[in-house]
Scaffold this motif. Structure first.
Motif, PDB file in Angstrom:
ATOM      1  N   GLY A 438      15.424 157.975 -16.565  1.00 14.80           N
ATOM      2  CA  GLY A 438      14.374 159.002 -17.026  1.00 14.80           C
ATOM      3  C   GLY A 438      14.068 158.394 -18.582  1.00 14.80           C
ATOM      4  O   GLY A 438      13.643 159.312 -19.139  1.00 14.80           O
ATOM      5  N   VAL A 439      14.791 157.425 -18.782  1.00 14.77           N
ATOM      6  CA  VAL A 439      14.213 156.857 -20.446  1.00 14.77           C
ATOM      7  C   VAL A 439      13.822 155.502 -20.457  1.00 14.77           C
ATOM      8  O   VAL A 439      14.156 154.725 -19.697  1.00 14.77           O
ATOM      9  N   HIS A 619      14.007 162.669 -26.229  1.00 10.93           N
ATOM     10  CA  HIS A 619      13.138 163.012 -26.982  1.00 10.93           C
ATOM     11  C   HIS A 619      12.800 161.810 -27.919  1.00 10.93           C
ATOM     12  O   HIS A 619      11.394 161.488 -28.094  1.00 10.93           O
ATOM     13  N   GLN A 620      13.502 161.138 -28.621  1.00 15.78           N
ATOM     14  CA  GLN A 620      13.126 160.509 -29.699  1.00 15.78           C
ATOM     15  C   GLN A 620      12.401 159.133 -29.177  1.00 15.78           C
ATOM     16  O   GLN A 620      11.516 158.460 -29.588  1.00 15.78           O
ATOM     17  N   SER A 621      13.030 158.647 -27.813  1.00 18.85           N
ATOM     18  CA  SER A 621      12.294 157.426 -27.254  1.00 18.85           C
ATOM     19  C   SER A 621      10.992 157.547 -27.024  1.00 18.85           C
ATOM     20  O   SER A 621      10.134 156.796 -27.239  1.00 18.85           O
ATOM     21  N   LEU A 938       9.325 167.275 -19.973  1.00 17.43           N
ATOM     22  CA  LEU A 938       8.928 165.867 -20.185  1.00 17.43           C
ATOM     23  C   LEU A 938      10.244 164.981 -19.676  1.00 17.43           C
ATOM     24  O   LEU A 938      10.176 163.967 -19.432  1.00 17.43           O
ATOM     25  N   GLU A 939      11.405 165.799 -19.447  1.00 12.71           N
ATOM     26  CA  GLU A 939      12.378 164.968 -18.845  1.00 12.71           C
ATOM     27  C   GLU A 939      12.461 164.926 -17.645  1.00 12.71           C
ATOM     28  O   GLU A 939      12.589 163.752 -16.894  1.00 12.71           O
ATOM     29  N   VAL A 948      -0.297 165.123 -22.045  1.00 11.53           N
ATOM     30  CA  VAL A 948      -0.743 165.662 -20.688  1.00 11.53           C
ATOM     31  C   VAL A 948       0.138 166.824 -20.254  1.00 11.53           C
ATOM     32  O   VAL A 948      -0.096 167.955 -20.096  1.00 11.53           O
ATOM     33  N   VAL A 949       1.374 166.518 -20.407  1.00  9.27           N
ATOM     34  CA  VAL A 949       2.261 167.590 -19.920  1.00  9.27           C
ATOM     35  C   VAL A 949       2.515 169.036 -20.808  1.00  9.27           C
ATOM     36  O   VAL A 949       2.119 169.963 -20.311  1.00  9.27           O
TER      37      VAL A 949
END
Length: 1919
Positions: A438-439, A619-621, A938-939, A948-949
């Protein structure tokens, strides 16, 4: 981007095998039903996306989109979809063993003697589209023209004709195998093999030629008949190329791409030279401008920009538009092909341009490739896929900028073999990395060599965010000192690593790394080192961190981060650390906690330390990857996700409510339950229902307190308009000859605005309301309304034609000054070159094409005024605007300043400060609950762009809030309190009153598709809930006009009152009072003004993609407005309101006088300025205090709820103001704003939960008659967390972080070491800061404005100004006012105020027998000498002077003489006249003809004039007089010098007999004092440019000033003893000098045989205020018995002088002059063509005849009357030519007024004027008390003392005062009889006259008792 198509990857080997055996044309087989193999190979755990992911055919999508979103063509997403073909995306060479080394493709050598030049066929004919675009090309039927791409000419397209049967159809299918084509160069036909054809056209391929790869585009003809690049040829069916042959994952274009054209339109950031967005919009043929070699690819938008976002695009990567320029192909497993793609940590352009690189400079190189092909230094982007192992970047010498290793320079055709890659330097990106974890990790390039990446490279992003921080720039020593650094002290790598880790630890879990923040940390660290170094006095250097200690220290620092930062240390290479991190990531389970950052350090013995940072935080990536995209890119990415259906999962997630019910079903159920009825539109509760017909028919009460904008110019706008004007004057006065204001008589303008329909309408409205078109005389009053449209032009595709029309007007009207106003000039400022119109945004480069085109730059009558709230992109090192030509808005600094204005500006600073007010309901808010929801989503959806989210969530929030408030209370807990309170306020406020007015809510949704989606969803929910009559939902799309439902339009019309039937709202301001939600879309807000009813601004979608100052601030700029003073005063009692520098509008010296014109408020429509005058500035915020200003409301803390205290909700009109001056209803009460923002059910807007004394509420006391008063309040702004943390003000008074961000995406920082912007910087200082530290990127319109390499000077355009001021502050009103005062000033420059006064004492002088016929040109000496002299003074300037006694005067009754008060000097009558071509000018006049006359051309201004002393003896002064001449080199011919050339001997004089039509004979002397700028000393035009001798006579102390302003004039400098003397002294010396010179010249010429009397004896003495000369003639009397008219015509001084000098027997006249002009000149006064009377101001003086008559050098006043009387009494002739007249200008400075009579010792400060009677003191006084010359005081005293001195003479004209040998003014009540005591003088007959006094003043020696005995005196008179 992950492998949603993972199966397809497995099929790769199979297809590869297939492709080796079959022709490649199978490639276009379709995938719409998935190929069986693919399905067989699909992973069972495949993400459920896959079936929806297939991208529909791009071209169709295009059409569809274009059709849907561009009704008026102004918003083209069209390109949005075309695939972003980076040209190399076709590297699909096949090899069976994908790991084998690349084998170069061997080409057949070209036949002997044939041409092998790229771009030409073997027959030598040019095939490039650029050359052929205009040709007519014949092609056989069935053939099409297509464009082929040659790898060696990436910027060109080669034109070929191909049989269309061998090309695919629109679906990528049905192309026959094989090839049939013709060469259109030489005409050779019938090539049956593409290989053969490619050889013929010299493609010089290094791989197997394939038509699919090299035939790229269809070519089409544009409407102008130009052949240009058309749509892509659709080889891969629908682009999702399954075949592994095309080894990229289905979509070559980087995801973002759906032709990602960055904003500036450059196709992915390359200039069009590398055309990668092949959009269907056709480019003009020359789009392929050859930029290749020069590209600095390091622009943000550039190459390696991994379209980082790529996030979710269909399984494709887009991380990779990468270094090698491969567009992201890659969702392919690395198993199938593993040649490395080298990430780009090297510059992609042949020069080491990366040094300046900006963040997004490079990214990962593309996906794995199979065979490699060379990449040539000349091409802007490396040829596909070649993994050039660029010399790996190592810290060779620290001085070299890292990462700038040059690309290997190989010959263009050579093949570059990659070097073997050491095993340890590769990283294989694991399969399904994104899917599993997920990242998508972001790798921040650090210091050292990044490894090669293989495999699934689409799942990682390489970001150069911090890379420039580690490259210490080379700064000059002065910059280093300024920063407190020394050159030697730079940080070691070890220190950099430790700083980086500390920074990451400090960031914590929420923030993302910011380049600017880290740069400041690095700078601080270096400063510390420098300090320490100095402290050690260069002694033992303190031991730096040794490489051995580094791992231990690094882990130590990271240990405090609570596991958020990990450190991995490896020995061999960074690759190990990165591989380890990625492996851990792909294997980890969801419950495990990931560190946010992993710092990989390679402590290699050989290479020293290297490191990079892998960002793993969710969040950061994501934030880092998204922030790498430009706004345009991520908008395209979003539209791509929507179109391809990638959002379907998210959409289905939101199909249910938070409670799990099906939303649509629920809504339908509610609709059925409600039936036909709808919620009552207003004045009723939400539960009251009425039928739809009834609702539509309900009419609100007309609201008298709605203020229909009356346009008004406010004080700050006036001040700024004047600053603009004085700047224009400064340009004109600068001496650069760039602007000649005196040349123009009219002002015309055009306003260019960005593509926004509302903005156009808004600007039109301002133009119409301001009346500027009528004021400038451009349009008639009746037609101005319609005609306004031609003055406002949008930057869209039609601008070209409109602009050409404008430029034609500019060329045709050279005497009109045109002003081109470029409003919002920071928007879309990209260069034309960087992308032709065909691709990229439709508006790409338009502004540049207009503003910077050659015609605009060269037009001398065109000023360009760029107006911007965010001018940073215009303030770079390459700026075209000189910093001195910037005009900044004035900043009101303290409370006192505010008292004058009713409303105060509330801008970004105030919003930021308001966070410290401590009020319960802050104006800037962050919705924490919403942020938490977003993070969870977002996750769950790592592949979708976060906007979009966010948008889907926001739509759901508003929908559920609506439902919760109307029908389903159970949903309340699922809406965030913020959303709920906004909606509650919005839908309940109309219900409270009969008027039905409410608030506006703006929801900012930058993506047009998302905005349309939001509007549809919200409208659907609203309608099903029956609220469609309660509030409106409007899509604010810049491309289209506002559309408002008819029943709402009717309501608006009712409120406005008198609007016409067809009125519709065209601007947001027209929506004042309408309860509505405006969904504002478009890339940038464009400066539209919102109504005062705007209450909420929802910016929750503005997230970490907005990391530039402009992008962020312009979003919050939407909410800036003017507010009631109390709003700021209340909370800000102890706060300094705006922390900006004071800036007072200063008036430059040039302004002081010339511009003191009435430039005030516009005449045409200024409304009376009363307490409730119109709207403040542009924003239309009307002043809301009652008319009685004295009763200011002060805000006092009060605990009452505002609603109870005075019913604020009813809009009650003010009882005090006049009918039209009504008050404005304001955002209902302060209630909701005070309401606590955290309560779950916010109090409804009427009650206010005022907690604590800081809640703002109104006092109960109101001005009489006023029951309700509505303050204008600032809107509440709801931000996303990212924006909130940047905009919120920092602790310690530092400015908000947003101000230190990169100012604009189109510029780059020049150096990572630079000082910080501090909080007190005024906007001028910020401008200078940005001009020093930022430079334009390559696609910026100013990029081409590079400094001159030789001098380093930048070319600023001299006629370009920049007006900057905060958003919504009133700039439009200000520049319209500027146009008006500019016009007024031009008229004033062309006009002059001349004295217009009738002659005085005229009735006493009946015509003394006309001795000469009327039409005579010259007087006849015989008859003229018989005329009596008229001693009466007729010049009106002497109207307050003692009359000169004549016999006629004795008969006049005393009463007839007006008794006037002499105390205050009267204002003399003037009239304004247009200047003509014959006028005399002051220093402010500049034109081409006279600039040589005025200025010295050489730089050494002072040195080319020389100083000469000239001495002569004067009998009157009784001593030698020494004068100085200052003679410019050019004027030396007028003088005679001694043989040695050193000593001045005399001034040359002509002969009486000379006849030269091109000269005047008399030297012209002009005494001048105090008027170095304003004296009319430029006689060039008055003399028609002929040669003349003009001497300025100046006082010694004023000489330097006169010399500075008049360097080309001859100066005669009076001796120092005359510094305080009056005009008498100047005239005395002029005459003495001239006589002395006459004698010298007679002696000189006598030696040459000329008779003495033949030397010309006349001089001209004229004032410095003579401006125009006229000739008058009496027209013949017509049949009417009326008086004959006088016709007058302007003539030049030359013709007047030549006429007078031609007088017969002229040497017998003593003085010749002309009369003073007056509008009252009648034919009566012209009856006599010549008079014998006084002449003044402009005389021809015969110095020979008047040798013995002197001017009195002690005189300050009336010296000419005195001299005329003496001359006449000596029997000499004075002649006045009546048919000429002189106009004198009213000059306000200098001249005689300069003595201020004041005591030498000031006793007290009070400056009471000293009365004239105090001017006299006792004769024995030792010290005179007044600091003024005694003679001056005497004359002043006598003027006022006649009552005391000559009491008998007052009003007794029969008995005048006798004055002997001198005329003095002793006051108008007294007459003076002038008698000369000299023998043989002619005097007035005074027999029988009794004199009432005797005045003796320095009389001649002839005065004695005998003389006085002749006169009779009254008894008791004074002498």
């Amino acid at each position: 981007m992950g492998n949603s198509y993972a199966g397809q990857l497995k099929s790769a080997q199979f297809e590869e095998a297939l492709h080796n055996s079959i022709e490649a044309s199978l490639r276009c087989s379709s995938v719409v039903p998935r190929p069986i193999f693919s399905q067989l190979y699909l992973d069972p755990d495949q993400h459920p996306f896959s079936s929806a992911d297939v991208k529909p055919k791009v071209e169709d999508l295009d059409k569809d989109l274009v059709h849907r979103y561009t009704q008026n063509g102004s918003l083209d997403f069209s390109n949005n979809l075309t695939v972003n073909e980076m040209e190399d995306d076709e590297d699909d060479e096949e090899m069976s063993d994908s790991n084998s080394p690349p084998i170069p493709y061997s080409q057949k050598p070209a036949p002997e003697g044939s041409c092998t030049t790229d771009g030409f066929c073997q027959a030598g004919k040019d095939l490039r589209l650029v050359s052929l675009c205009m040709e007519q090309i014949d092609i056989p039927a069935g053939f099409l023209l297509v464009g082929a791409k040659s790898p060696n000419l990436p910027e060109h397209i080669l034109v070929c004709a191909v049989d269309k049967r061998f090309l695919p159809d629109d679906h990528g299918k049905n192309a026959l195998l094989g090839f049939s084509g013709n060469c259109i160069g030489c005409g050779e036909r019938g090539f049956r093999y593409f290989t053969e054809f490619s050889n013929h056209i010299n493609l010089k391929l290094t791989t197997q030629p394939k038509k699919q790869k090299h035939l790229k585009y269809y070519l089409v003809r544009s409407s102008q008949g130009v052949l240009s690049k058309g749509p892509l040829i659709c080889w891969k069916e629908c682009r999702s190329r399954q075949s592994s042959a095309t080894c990229h994952s289905m979509k070559p274009n980087s995801s973002v791409s759906s032709t990602v054209t960055p904003e500036n339109g450059t196709t992915n950031g390359y200039k069009s030279g590398f055309i990668q967005t092949d959009s269907p919009i056709l480019s003009p043929a020359n789009s392929a401008i050859n930029l290749s070699g020069a590209q600095d690819l390091t622009r943000n938008k550039n190459v390696v920009k991994p379209l980082a976002l790529s996030l979710q695009v269909v399984g494709k990567t887009f991380a990779a538009d990468a270094a090698n320029g491969n567009s992201s192909h890659g969702g392919k497993s690395s198993a199938s092909s593993s040649t490395p793609a080298r990430p780009g940590n090297y510059s992609l352009s042949p020069r080491p341009s990366y040094a300046s690189g900006d963040q997004a400079t490079m990214f990962i190189s593309g996906p794995p490739k199979k065979r490699h092909r060379g990449w040539y230094p000349g091409s802007p982007v490396p040829q596909p896929g070649l993994v050039v192992p660029v010399p790996t970047v190592r810290p060779l010498s620290r001085s070299e900028s890292l990462l700038s290793a040059p690309v290997p320079q190989t010959p263009l055709t050579g093949i570059l073999q990659p070097r073997p890659i050491p095993a340890g330097e590769t990283v294989i990106v694991p399969e399904n990395l994104l899917t599993n974890s997920g990242v998508r990790p972001v790798i921040l390039i650090g210091y050292g060599t990044l490894p090669y990446f293989y495999g699934n490279v689409g799942d990682i992003v390489v970001s150069p965010l911090l890379v420039n921080c580690y490259k210490i720039p080379q700064l000059e020593n002065k910059d280093l000192e300024h920063l407190g650094l020394t050159g030697s002290q730079l940080l070691s790598v070890e220190n950099m690593i430790l700083l980086t880790i500390q920074y990451l630890v400090r960031l914590g879990p929420d923030q993302i790394p910011l380049r600017e923040e880290f740069e400041q940390i690095m700078l601080k660290a270096m400063q510390e080192f420098t300090l320490r170094e100095r402290a050690l006095q260069m002694g033992a250097q303190c031991a730096p961190v040794s490489p051995g200690q580094l791992p231990w220290l690094a882990r130590l620092i990271a240990s405090v981060s609570q596991d958020l930062v990990h450190v991995i240390v490896t020995q061999n290479s960074l690759a190990e650390g990165i591989s380890e991190t990625l492996r851990t990531l792909s294997e980890m389970r969801h419950y495990q906690r990931l560190p946010d950052y992993v710092v990989a350090i390679c402590a290699s013995k050989i290479r020293g330390n290297e490191f990079c940072v892998v960002v793993l935080g969710q969040h950061q990536s994501r934030a880092l990857a998204e922030s790498m995209l430009t706004t345009s890119e991520f908008l395209k990415e979003i539209s791509y996700e929507l179109i391809t259906g990638k959002v379907s999962f998210l959409a289905s997630h939101f199909k249910t409510t938070s409670l799990g019910d099906d939303l649509d079903k629920l809504l339908d159920k509610m609709q059925q339950r409600r039936g036909e009825s709808v919620v009552t539109p207003f004045n009723g509760d939400l539960h009251e229902c009425v039928s739809a017909q009834e609702a539509a028919a309900m009419i609100p009460t007309q609201n008298l307190d709605l203020d229909i904008e009356t346009f008004q110019i406010y004080q700050p706008q006036l001040t700024v308009a004047r600053k603009l004007l004085s700047q224009v004057c400064a340009i004109a006065d600068s001496g650069s000859q760039s602007l000649d204001l005196g040349h123009f008589s009219k002002v015309d303008f055009i306003i260019i605005v960005p593509r926004s329909e509302v903005l156009v309408q808004q600007t039109l409205q301002r133009i119409r309301q301001s009346g500027v078109l009528v004021d400038l005389g451009l349009e008639e009053n009746g037609t101005a309304y319609q005609r306004a449209e031609k003055y406002v032009v949008r930057l869209d595709n039609e601008i070209q034609t409109k602009f050409e029309v404008f430029m034609r007007r500019v060329k045709q009207n050279p005497y009109t000054l045109f002003v081109l106003v470029h409003d919002n000039s920071h928007v879309e400022l990209t260069s034309v070159i960087s992308g032709s119109l065909s691709h990229g945004e439709p508006s790409h480069g338009l502004a540049d094409r207009v503003i910077n085109c050659r015609e605009v730059l060269e037009a001398f009558n065109l000023l360009v005024l760029q107006v911007s709230s965010f001018p940073y992109t215009l303030q770079t090192q390459q700026s075209r605007i000189s910093s001195s030509n910037e005009v900044h808005w004035i900043q009101l600094d303290n409370m006192e300043d505010m008292s004058c204005e009713e409303k105060l500006y509330f801008g970004l600073n105030e919003y930021s400060k308001s966070l410290q007010w401590g009020i319960t309901s802050p104006l800037l808010r962050c919705d924490e609950t919403f942020e938490k929801m977003v993070n969870t989503l977002l996750e769950r959806y790592p592949r979708l762009h976060s906007m979009v989210v966010r948008c889907y969530l926001l739509i759901q929030q508003y929908s559920e809030a609506l439902m919760a408030l109307t029908t389903m209370a159970s949903l309340r807990d699922h809406s965030t309190p913020e959303t709920l309170s906004i909606m509650d306020d919005l839908i309940s406020s109309p219900g409270k009153t009969r008027s039905g007015r409410g608030h506006m809510l703006i929801i900012r949704v930058p993506s047009v598709q998302l905005a349309m989606l939001a509007k549809e969803r919200l409208q659907e929910v609203r309608d099903k809930l029956g609220l469609q009559y309660r509030f409106e939902i409007i899509l604010g799309n810049p491309a289209s006009e506002l559309s408002v439902a008819t029943h709402f339009v009717a309501r608006l019309k009712t409120w406005r009152g008198n609007e016409p039937e067809e009125w519709t709202p065209r601007t947001y301001q027209d929506l004042e009072g309408l309860p509505c939600i405006v969904i504002l879309t478009g890339k940038d807000p464009l400066g539209e003004t919102f109504p005062r009813s705007l209450k909420y601004c929802d910016l929750r979608l503005i997230d970490s993609s907005y990391l530039t100052r402009t992008a962020l601030e312009q979003e919050v700029g939407l909410a800036c407005c003017y507010v009631s003073k109390e709003v700021i005063r209340g909370p800000a009692v102890a706060l300094d309101l705006s922390g900006k520098e004071q800036e007072r509008a200063t008036i430059s010296e040039n302004d002081s006088d010339e511009l003191l014109i009435d430039l005030e408020r516009p005449q045409s429509n200024s409304s009376a300025v009363t307490g409730t005058s119109g709207s403040i500035m542009e924003n239309g915020v009307s002043s809301s205090s009652a008319a009685d200003r004295s009763q200011k409301l002060s805000l006092t803390p009060s605990f009452q709820s505002p609603a109870n205290s005075m019913g604020l909700d009813e809009g009650v009109s003010a009882g005090t103001g006049g009918a039209g001056e009504t008050l404005k209803q304001e955002c209902d009460s302060l209630g909701p704003q005070m309401a606590s923002s955290t309560t779950s059910k916010p109090s409804s807007s009427s009650s206010s939960s005022s907690s604590g004394p800081r809640a703002v509420s109104w006092p109960g006391q109101l001005p009489q008659g006023c029951r309700g008063l509505h303050a204008a309040l600032p809107p509440i702004v709801i931000l996303s967390k990212a924006a909130y943390s940047l905009l919120g003000s920092q602790r310690g008074g530092k400015p908000p972080t947003s101000s230190s961000l990169l100012p604009h995406a189109d510029v780059a920082w020049v150096s990572s070491l630079r000082p910080l912007l501090h909080k007190d910087m005024s906007s001028e200082e910020q401008s200078l800061y940005y001009r020093q530290w930022t430079s334009a990127r390559q696609h910026h319109a100013d990029f081409s404005n590079q400094p001159d390499p030789a001098s380093g000077a930048r070319a600023c355009h001299p006629r370009r100004l920049l007006l900057t001021g905060p958003p919504q502050v009133g700039k439009t009103g200000s520049y319209l006012q500027f146009l008006r005062i500019l016009f007024r000033m031009l008229i004033r420059l062309l006009e002059v105020d001349v004295y217009d006064e009738g002659e005085i004492n005229a009735d006493h002088s009946e015509c003394s027998g006309v001795s000469q016929a009327e039409g005579e040109p010259w007087p006849d000496i015989e008859s003229f000498s018989k005329m009596p002299f008229d001693v009466s003074v007729h010049d009106p300037k002497y109207s307050l002077m003692s009359l000169v006694y004549t016999e006629k005067l004795a008969g006049v009754k005393q009463e007839a003489i007006k008794d006037s008060k002499v105390e205050e000097p009267r204002k003399r009558g003037t009239v304004s006249m247009m200047l003509t071509k014959y006028a005399a000018y002051n220093t402010f006049h500049h034109c081409e003809q006279c600039h040589q006359y005025m200025d010295c051309t050489s730089a050494s201004q002072m040195s080319d004039s020389t100083l000469h002393a000239f001495t002569f003896s004067s009998s009157m002064l009784g001593e030698e007089v020494q004068l100085y001449f200052i003679i410019p080199k050019s004027k030396e011919s007028h003088f005679v010098f001694s043989k040695q050339g050193k000593h001045l001997e005399s001034m040359r004089l002509p002969l009486v007999s000379d006849k030269n039509l091109n000269a005047v004979k008399s030297p012209i002397f002009t005494p001048s004092s105090g008027r170095h700028e304003h004296g009319l000393l430029n006689l060039f035009h008055a003399m028609e440019g002929i040669s003349h001798l003009h001497l300025l006579v100046v006082k010694e102390y004023e000489m330097p000033l006169y010399r500075k302003y008049w360097p080309n004039h001859i100066m005669l400098v009076l001796p120092g003893m005359f510094n305080n003397a009056g005009v008498g002294a100047a005239r005395f010396l002029i005459k003495e000098l001239s006589y002395h010179n006459l004698e010298l010249e007679r002696n000189r010429l006598e030696e040459l045989g000329v008779k003495r009397q033949c030397v010309w004896p006349f001089i001209v003495v004229m004032d410095d205020s003579c401006v125009l000369w006229n000739i008058h003639s009496v027209q013949d009397q017509t049949s009417q018995p009326m008086e004959a008219g006088v016709s007058s015509k302007n003539v030049s001084l030359k013709s007047v002088l030549q006429h007078i000098e031609a007088t017969p027997k002229i040497i017998h006249y003593a003085i010749l002059g002309i009369q003073k002009w007056s509008s009252k000149l009648t034919s009566q006064s012209l009856k006599a063509p010549f008079s014998r009377c006084h002449v003044h101001d402009f005389i021809l003086l015969n110095i020979d005849l008047t040798q013995n008559v002197q001017y009195d050098f002690n005189r300050y006043f009336c010296e000419d009357v005195d001299f005329n009387l003496r001359t006449n009494s000596s029997g000499l002739l004075i002649c006045r030519f009546n048919n000429f007249s002189l106009m004198k200008k009213h000059v306000q400075v200098g001249g005689q007024r300069d003595f201020i009579i004041k005591p030498k010792i000031m006793v007290s400060e009070s400056l009471a004027p000293i009365l004239p009677l105090q001017y006299v003191c006792a004769p024995d006084s030792e010290h005179t008390l007044l600091a003024a010359p005694a003679q001056f005081l005497l004359e002043k005293f006598l003027q006022h003392a006649s009552y005391k001195l000559f009491p008998k003479a007052i009003h007794n004209f029969k008995s005048p005062v006798l004055a002997i040998d001198c005329y003095l003014n002793i006051g108008p009540e007294v007459a003076i009889c002038y008698i000369s005591s000299r023998p043989h003088s002619s005097n007035v007959n005074c027999e029988g006259v009794f004199f009432s006094g005797l005045l003796l003043y320095l009389c001649d020696s002839f005065v004695g008792a005998d003389l006085l005995k002749k006169f009779k005196f009254l008894k008791g008179i004074q002498i």
